[in-house]
Design a protein around this motif. Structure first.
Motif, PDB file in Angstrom:
ATOM      1  N   LEU A  14     -12.407  10.275 -19.911  1.00 60.01           N
ATOM      2  CA  LEU A  14     -11.201  10.709 -19.215  1.00 60.01           C
ATOM      3  C   LEU A  14     -11.465  10.963 -17.729  1.00 60.01           C
ATOM      4  CD1 LEU A  14      -8.459  11.007 -20.448  1.00 60.01           C
ATOM      5  CD2 LEU A  14      -8.774  13.469 -20.490  1.00 60.01           C
ATOM      6  N   SER A  15     -12.651  11.494 -17.426  1.00 58.96           N
ATOM      7  CA  SER A  15     -12.934  11.888 -16.046  1.00 58.96           C
ATOM      8  C   SER A  15     -12.787  10.750 -15.036  1.00 58.96           C
ATOM      9  CB  SER A  15     -14.332  12.489 -15.941  1.00 58.96           C
ATOM     10  OG  SER A  15     -14.378  13.683 -16.653  1.00 58.96           O
ATOM     11  N   PRO A  16     -13.350   9.547 -15.307  1.00 60.24           N
ATOM     12  CA  PRO A  16     -13.180   8.474 -14.321  1.00 60.24           C
ATOM     13  C   PRO A  16     -11.708   8.144 -14.121  1.00 60.24           C
ATOM     14  CG  PRO A  16     -14.788   7.852 -15.967  1.00 60.24           C
ATOM     15  CD  PRO A  16     -14.154   9.107 -16.438  1.00 60.24           C
ATOM     16  N   ILE A  17     -10.945   8.168 -15.231  1.00 60.05           N
ATOM     17  CA  ILE A  17      -9.516   7.865 -15.118  1.00 60.05           C
ATOM     18  C   ILE A  17      -8.842   8.919 -14.258  1.00 60.05           C
ATOM     19  CG2 ILE A  17      -7.373   7.647 -16.417  1.00 60.05           C
ATOM     20  CD1 ILE A  17      -9.091   6.557 -18.736  1.00 60.05           C
ATOM     21  N   LEU A  18      -9.206  10.193 -14.501  1.00 58.35           N
ATOM     22  CA  LEU A  18      -8.631  11.270 -13.704  1.00 58.35           C
ATOM     23  C   LEU A  18      -8.996  11.105 -12.228  1.00 58.35           C
ATOM     24  CD1 LEU A  18      -9.096  14.460 -15.896  1.00 58.35           C
ATOM     25  CD2 LEU A  18      -6.970  13.371 -15.192  1.00 58.35           C
ATOM     26  N   MET A  19     -10.285  10.770 -12.010  1.00 55.45           N
ATOM     27  CA  MET A  19     -10.750  10.652 -10.634  1.00 55.45           C
ATOM     28  C   MET A  19     -10.003   9.552  -9.906  1.00 55.45           C
ATOM     29  SD  MET A  19     -14.715  11.572 -10.868  1.00 55.45           S
ATOM     30  CE  MET A  19     -15.332   9.949 -10.547  1.00 55.45           C
ATOM     31  N   VAL A  20      -9.931   8.362 -10.544  1.00 51.21           N
ATOM     32  CA  VAL A  20      -9.231   7.241  -9.925  1.00 51.21           C
ATOM     33  C   VAL A  20      -7.752   7.572  -9.777  1.00 51.21           C
ATOM     34  CG1 VAL A  20      -8.562   4.839 -10.238  1.00 51.21           C
ATOM     35  CG2 VAL A  20     -10.893   5.557 -10.724  1.00 51.21           C
ATOM     36  N   GLY A  21      -7.214   8.253 -10.789  1.00 53.44           N
ATOM     37  CA  GLY A  21      -5.820   8.672 -10.728  1.00 53.44           C
ATOM     38  C   GLY A  21      -5.566   9.541  -9.507  1.00 53.44           C
ATOM     39  N   MET A  22      -6.501  10.443  -9.214  1.00 51.40           N
ATOM     40  CA  MET A  22      -6.373  11.303  -8.043  1.00 51.40           C
ATOM     41  C   MET A  22      -6.323  10.488  -6.762  1.00 51.40           C
ATOM     42  SD  MET A  22      -6.238  14.610  -8.316  1.00 51.40           S
ATOM     43  CE  MET A  22      -7.319  15.731  -7.461  1.00 51.40           C
ATOM     44  N   VAL A  23      -7.239   9.516  -6.673  1.00 49.24           N
ATOM     45  CA  VAL A  23      -7.293   8.689  -5.469  1.00 49.24           C
ATOM     46  C   VAL A  23      -5.961   7.952  -5.284  1.00 49.24           C
ATOM     47  CG1 VAL A  23      -8.396   6.689  -4.426  1.00 49.24           C
ATOM     48  CG2 VAL A  23      -9.785   8.438  -5.537  1.00 49.24           C
ATOM     49  N   VAL A  24      -5.477   7.375  -6.396  1.00 47.72           N
ATOM     50  CA  VAL A  24      -4.209   6.638  -6.328  1.00 47.72           C
ATOM     51  C   VAL A  24      -3.087   7.585  -5.924  1.00 47.72           C
ATOM     52  CG1 VAL A  24      -2.499   5.402  -7.692  1.00 47.72           C
ATOM     53  CG2 VAL A  24      -4.932   4.900  -7.979  1.00 47.72           C
ATOM     54  N   LEU A  25      -3.098   8.778  -6.517  1.00 44.57           N
ATOM     55  CA  LEU A  25      -2.041   9.748  -6.208  1.00 44.57           C
ATOM     56  C   LEU A  25      -2.065  10.107  -4.728  1.00 44.57           C
ATOM     57  CD1 LEU A  25       0.113  11.487  -7.661  1.00 44.57           C
ATOM     58  CD2 LEU A  25      -1.551  13.346  -7.619  1.00 44.57           C
ATOM     59  N   ILE A  26      -3.275  10.355  -4.214  1.00 43.76           N
ATOM     60  CA  ILE A  26      -3.382  10.736  -2.810  1.00 43.76           C
ATOM     61  C   ILE A  26      -2.891   9.581  -1.920  1.00 43.76           C
ATOM     62  CG2 ILE A  26      -5.035  11.211  -0.957  1.00 43.76           C
ATOM     63  CD1 ILE A  26      -6.630  12.804  -3.091  1.00 43.76           C
ATOM     64  N   ALA A  27      -3.302   8.360  -2.280  1.00 48.75           N
ATOM     65  CA  ALA A  27      -2.868   7.202  -1.492  1.00 48.75           C
ATOM     66  C   ALA A  27      -1.350   7.088  -1.521  1.00 48.75           C
ATOM     67  CB  ALA A  27      -3.509   5.931  -2.052  1.00 48.75           C
ATOM     68  N   TYR A  28      -0.797   7.289  -2.709  1.00 49.39           N
ATOM     69  CA  TYR A  28       0.649   7.189  -2.873  1.00 49.39           C
ATOM     70  C   TYR A  28       1.361   8.267  -2.058  1.00 49.39           C
ATOM     71  CZ  TYR A  28       5.210   7.513  -5.143  1.00 49.39           C
ATOM     72  OH  TYR A  28       6.546   7.578  -5.385  1.00 49.39           O
ATOM     73  N   LEU A  29       0.849   9.501  -2.168  1.00 48.88           N
ATOM     74  CA  LEU A  29       1.477  10.607  -1.444  1.00 48.88           C
ATOM     75  C   LEU A  29       1.407  10.371   0.059  1.00 48.88           C
ATOM     76  CD1 LEU A  29       0.371  13.732  -3.495  1.00 48.88           C
ATOM     77  CD2 LEU A  29       2.605  12.633  -3.410  1.00 48.88           C
ATOM     78  N   THR A  30       0.273   9.838   0.526  1.00 49.46           N
ATOM     79  CA  THR A  30       0.146   9.556   1.946  1.00 49.46           C
ATOM     80  C   THR A  30       1.220   8.570   2.382  1.00 49.46           C
ATOM     81  OG1 THR A  30      -2.209   9.725   1.531  1.00 49.46           O
ATOM     82  CG2 THR A  30      -1.550   9.003   3.709  1.00 49.46           C
ATOM     83  N   LYS A  31       1.430   7.544   1.556  1.00 44.95           N
ATOM     84  CA  LYS A  31       2.447   6.545   1.882  1.00 44.95           C
ATOM     85  C   LYS A  31       3.828   7.166   1.932  1.00 44.95           C
ATOM     86  CE  LYS A  31       1.021   1.884   0.839  1.00 44.95           C
ATOM     87  NZ  LYS A  31       0.990   0.806  -0.134  1.00 44.95           N
ATOM     88  N   VAL A  32       4.126   7.987   0.904  1.00 45.62           N
ATOM     89  CA  VAL A  32       5.430   8.644   0.838  1.00 45.62           C
ATOM     90  C   VAL A  32       5.640   9.499   2.081  1.00 45.62           C
ATOM     91  CG1 VAL A  32       6.748  10.419  -0.362  1.00 45.62           C
ATOM     92  CG2 VAL A  32       5.595   8.633  -1.658  1.00 45.62           C
ATOM     93  N   ASN A  33       4.573  10.208   2.458  1.00 41.88           N
ATOM     94  CA  ASN A  33       4.647  11.075   3.616  1.00 41.88           C
ATOM     95  C   ASN A  33       4.944  10.262   4.870  1.00 41.88           C
ATOM     96  OD1 ASN A  33       4.605  13.710   4.359  1.00 41.88           O
ATOM     97  ND2 ASN A  33       2.460  13.671   5.023  1.00 41.88           N
ATOM     98  N   ASP A  34       4.275   9.103   4.968  1.00 34.12           N
ATOM     99  CA  ASP A  34       4.475   8.246   6.132  1.00 34.12           C
ATOM    100  C   ASP A  34       5.893   7.719   6.206  1.00 34.12           C
ATOM    101  OD1 ASP A  34       2.112   8.534   7.263  1.00 34.12           O
ATOM    102  OD2 ASP A  34       1.222   6.659   6.535  1.00 34.12           O
TER     103      ASP A  34
END
Lengths: 446, 311
Positions: free
Chosen positions: A27-47
C-alpha cells in the motif's frame, strides 16, 4: 541449519507473512505515488484559479504596464465614477479594483492609488501590483538621473565570485548543499530504517513475552542468540520491504509518467518569460551548459563506491546499536503502552542528528558542530553520512575523524549490545513489573 | 542407585534478594522427583539453573555425572509454568521449529511429531494456528514439544494447570509411561494429591532453602506420630471412653448408642500397639484399627509451619 539460522528464518517468515506487513508493503508505494499525483494535481488547480482585477485608470500613466499572466488578468474601466466602478467590480465577481486617480506626475499617481477588495487581499496579488509600480517608479527616477534602461539592466546582473580550493580545483557553487542533500538522503534512510524496524524488533520481543513462549525458547537457545536472531530476521524483513518499496515506487512513477503524460521535470521549470527586452537578464545559455557540465562532473567525482561501503558500515553499526536498545526495551516491559518513557530518549538523538546535521552540515560540512556530531556514536551514522559525499582526506572528512568516529561507534556498539543483552536476559523472564530506570540498572548486576 | 542430576551448595542472589541459599539435591535416575514449596521458595530459580537459563552465583550442578554444560540442553525437556506458543504460527510449523531448536533434524522431528499427534489424537491440527485452539489443546502441543526429543531428564512445572480432568489424566498417564521408559522426571507443583500419586522422592524448598528431602515413603514414616483410628462396638461407650481417657490420649470421639458404634483416635507413646489392643479387646469388639499416615499435604504444611515458628 544452526540455531541462529533457525531463529532468523522464523522471525523473517513471521514478519513477512504478517497481514499488516504485507498490506503496508504494497500500500505504501501506492500511497506515496498517490501523494505526488495529488500534489501535482493541486498545484495545477491552484494555477488555474484565475484572478481578474479591474483597473480604473484616470491618469495617463501605467497604461500598458499591467500584463496578463496565467493567474492574473486585468479589465480596464473607462469613464466611470469610483463608486460605480466599485459596484461593478463586486457585481461581476472580480477580485479587486485598482484605482489610479488623475495626477500630474507618475509619482503622485502612484502615491494616490488605492486597491479595493472584498476581503483582505492576498499578499501575492499586492506583490504583483506593487512590483509594477515599483518598476515604473524606478525607471522614471533613473531617467531623471540620466541612466538608460540598458545600463540599468547591465547593472542588475548579479555578481558571482569564482571559488577554488588551494589545490586549484574550481568549486561549483551550491555543490556543498547538493552533497549534503545526497548524504542527508543516506542519513535519513538510516533514521527511518532504525525507527520503523527497531520498532518491529521491540514488538516482536513483547509478543514473545505476552504469549509466554519465551521461557520455552530460551531453555533451548541462549537469550543472546535469540536477541540477535530477532534483530537480524526483522532487519532482513525490513530490507525486503524497503527493496519492494523502492522498486515498486519506481515502476509506478514511470507508469504514471507514461500513461498520464505528467512531466516530473516540468514542475520546477518556470514558464517562458514574456517580453524581449528582458532577455539580457537571463543567464547566457552557453555558460549555463558549462556550469551544468561542471555540476555533473562534480557529482560524478563523488566517490560513490566509497560512499556506499561506508553507508553499509555505518548503517549496520547504527542499526545494530539502536535495535538492540529496542530489544532491551521490549524485554523490560509487559506491553507496548509502557514503552513510551524509554522510546523518547532513543528518538531524541536520531532527530537531533537529522536536524543538526542538516543545518550545520548544510552550512559547513567541517564546522565544529558537524565534526562533533559526526564523532558522537549515537548521531555519527547519520551526520557522518551527510559529510562523506565531500570525500575523504584533503577537502573532505579528515581521516582521523573518520577513524575516530568508526572506533567510537564500534566501541559503543559492543558496549550497548552487551548492556542490552543483559537487560534482555533478565527482562524477558520478568512479568507484571513496570520497570523504572533504577530497576534496569539493578538488572545489570544480576 | 545412580543420580541423573546433582546440585551441590547452589546459591543464587538477585540484588538483595537471595533466591537460593546453599541448596543441595540429588535426583535419582528413572524416578519422579517432586520439587515442592510455597510461592517464592526458589523452585523456579532452581529449575532455571538446571536449564542453564540463569547461572548460580556459587555451587555446582552435575548432569549424569558431568558438570552441567551447554550440550546437556538437548538432553533436558522443560515445560515451564509460564508457557505459551507463538499465536499466529501454525501448529506443525511451530512444533518443528521448537524441535529443531532442541537440535533435532527436520525429518526426524516430523516423523516423531506425527507419532505423537496420532497418539494424542490431534493429527488434524497440523495446519491450524495456535490462536484457533483452546487453552487445553495448546497445552497438549506444548507437552508434545517438551518430550519430543526424548530427553533423559524432564522438568514439569505445574504440568496439569490448564487441563481439564480428562486431559490431565491422559497427560499423567503419559508421564508415567515416560518414567517406565527410563526417563527421570522433576515435577514441581502445588497440587499435593498429584505428588502423592506420582512422586517417589520429594524435596521441600522454603525461603530459598531446602528444608526436607528424601524418599516420600520414608518421609511419611518419619512423620507418622502413632495416631490410630479406632472403631469399636460396645454397649457402654461412654463408660469405656472415660476409662480409656485415664490411660491414653483420646481425641475426636463419637458414640452412637443405637448402633453401639464408638469411634475415636488415640495417640500412643510408641508404635507398639500390643498393650493398647489387649486393653480394648478385653472390653469391646474391634471393628477397625488403622494407623493414620500423614499426607504429603500434611507434611508440607506441618514442616513449613514449624519452620515459620522457629524463625
Amino acid at each position: 541449519m544452526s540455531k541462529l539460522g533457525l531463529i532468523i528464518r522464523r522471525e523473517y517468515l513471521a514478519k513477512v507473512r504478517n497481514k499488516s506487513f504485507v498490506i503496508m508493503t504494497f500500500l505504501s508505494p501506492i500511497l506515496m505515488v498517490g501523494m505526488v499525483v495529488l500534489i501535482a494535481y493541486l498545484t495545477k488547480v491552484n494555477d488555474s484559479d484565475k484572478r481578474v482585477i479591474a483597473i480604473l485608470n484616470e491618469s495617463s500613466y501605467f497604461e500598458n504596464d499591467f500584463k496578463i499572466t496565467p493567474s492574473t488578468s486585468y479589465v480596464a474601466f473607462k469613464d466611470l465614477s469610483l463608486e460605480k466602478a466599485t459596484d461593478s467590480t463586486s457585481n461581476m465577481g472580480f477580485y479587486g479594483l485598482l484605482h489610479i486617480p488623475e495626477s500630474t506626475s507618475l509619482l503622485s499617481a502612484a502615491e494616490n492609488s488605492s486597491f479595493y477588495t472584498k476581503d483582505t487581499p492576498s499578499t501575492s496579488v499586492i506583490d504583483i501590483i506593487e512590483d509594477v509600480f515599483q518598476e515604473r517608479i524606478r525607471e522614471v527616477k533613473l531617467e531623471e538621473l540620466g541612466v538608460s534602461s540598458a545600463q540599468y539592466a547591465d547593472m542588475r546582473n548579479q555578481y558571482e565570485i569564482r571559488t577554488a580550493t588551494f589545490t586549484g580545483k574550481v568549486n561549483v557553487k551550491g555543490i556543498n548543499e547538493i552533497k549534503a542533500i545526497i548524504g542527508g538522503g543516506f542519513g535519513y534512510m538510516i533514521m527511518m530504517f532504525i525507527i520503523i524496524y527497531g520498532g518491529f524488533v521491540m514488538r516482536s520481543v513483547i509478543e514473545e513475552k505476552t504469549s509466554r513462549v519465551i521461557e520455552v525458547i530460551i531453555s533451548s537457545v541462549k537469550p543472546f542468540q535469540l536477541m540477535l536472531g530477532k534483530i537480524l530476521g526483522n532487519s532482513l524483513a525490513g530490507i525486503t520491504q524497503f527493496a519492494i518499496w523502492i522498486i515498486s515506487a519506481g515502476l509506478l512513477m514511470s507508469a504514471l509518467v507514461i500513461f498520464l503524460d505528467l512531466d516530473p521535470s516540468g514542475f520546477g521549470n518556470t514558464s517562458p518569460m514574456p517580453g524581449g527586452g528582458m532577455s539580457s537578464l537571463a543567464p547566457n545559455p552557453a555558460a549555463d551548459n558549462a556550469t551544468l557540465q561542471r555540476y555533473a562532473e562534480e557529482l560524478f567525482q563523488i566517490p560513490w563506491l566509497m560512499l556506499i561501503c561506508f553507508f553499509i558500515l555505518y548503517f549496520l553499526l547504527g542499526y545494530l546499536i539502536y535495535s538492540s536498545i529496542y530489544a532491551a526495551i521490549g524485554a523490560a516491559v509487559d506491553n507496548e503502552t509502557d514503552t513510551q518513557q524509554f522510546i523518547f530518549p532513543i528518538i531524541l538523538p536520531l532527530m537531533l542528528a537529522i536536524y543538526v546535521g542538516f543545518f550545520s552540515v548544510f552550512n559547513n560540512p567541517h564546522g565544529p558542530i558537524a565534526v562533533g556530531f559526526s564523532l558522537f556514536p549515537l548521531t555519527s551514522p547519520i551526520v557522518m553520512m551527510m559529510r562523506l559525499p565531500g570525500g575523504i582526506g584533503a577537502g573532505g572528512v579528515p581521516i582521523w575523524q573518520l577513524i575516530t568516529s568508526l572506533v567510537l561507534l564500534f566501541g559503543t556498539f559492543m558496549g550497548i549490545v552487551w548492556l542490552a543483552a543483559k537487560i534482555y536476559r533478565v527482562g524477558i523472564l520478568m512479568y507484571g513489573k513496570k520497570p523504572s530506570y533504577r530497576e534496569l540498572i539493578k538488572w545489570l548486576k544480576y | 542407585m545412580s543420580i541423573i542430576l546433582a546440585a551441590e551448595q547452589v546459591s543464587k542472589q538477585f540484588g538483595n534478594h537471595t533466591a537460593l541459599n546453599k541448596v543441595s539435591l540429588e535426583i535419582p535416575k528413572n524416578s519422579i522427583y517432586g520439587l515442592l514449596g510455597p510461592n517464592g521458595a526458589g523452585k523456579t530459580t532452581l529449575i532455571r539453573i538446571i536449564n542453564q537459563i540463569t547461572y548460580p552465583d556459587s555451587g555446582r550442578v552435575f548432569f549424569d555425572g558431568e558438570a552441567l554444560q551447554p550440550k546437556h540442553i538437548a538432553m533436558i525437556g522443560y515445560l515451564p509454568e509460564e508457557r505459551g506458543l507463538y499465536k499466529s504460527m501454525k501448529v506443525g510449523e511451530q512444533a518443528l521449529y521448537l524441535a529443531q531448536l532442541k537440535g533435532m533434524g527436520k525429518a526426524e522431528a516430523k516423523q516423531k511429531l506425527k507419532y505423537w499427534f496420532d497418539r494424542l489424537d490431534i493429527g488434524d491440527w497440523w495446519n491450524k494456528k495456535i490462536q484457533e485452539l483452546s487453552k487445553g489443546m495448546a497445552q497438549k502441543i506444548q507437552f508434545i514439544v517438551t518430550v519430543l526429543h526424548q530427553p533423559k531428564l524432564l522438568i514439569f512445572d505445574e504440568p496439569f494447570s490448564g487441563f481439564d480432568p480428562i486431559n490431565a489424566n491422559i497427560i499423567k498417564d503419559e508421564i508415567l509411561k515416560l518414567r517406565e521408559q527410563g526417563t527421570s522426571i522433576i515435577f514441581s507443583t502445588h497440587r499435593m494429591e498429584s505428588v502423592e500419586e506420582l512422586c517417589e522422592y520429594i524435596a521441600l524448598l522454603h525461603n530459598s532453602e531446602k528444608i526436607l528431602d528424601g524418599k516420600l515413603s520414608e518421609i511419611k514414616r518419619a512423620y507418622k506420630n502413632n495416631v490410630f483410628k479406632v472403631g469399636l462396638e460396645t454397649e457402654h461407650g461412654d463408660d469405656l471412653l472415660k476409662e480409656l481417657a485415664h490411660t491414653f490420649q483420646i481425641t475426636k470421639t463419637s458414640y452412637d448408642p443405637q448402633d453401639r458404634q464408638l469411634n475415636f483416635r488415640v495417640q500412643l507413646p510408641s508404635d507398639d500397639t500390643r498393650e493398647f489392643l489387649a486393653h480394648i479387646s478385653a472390653r469391646a469388639s474391634i471393628n477397625n484399627f488403622l494407623e493414620t499416615i500423614p499426607s504429603a499435604n500434611d507434611i508440607f504444611i506441618q514442616t513449613i509451619q514449624s519452620k515459620n515458628l522457629d524463625e
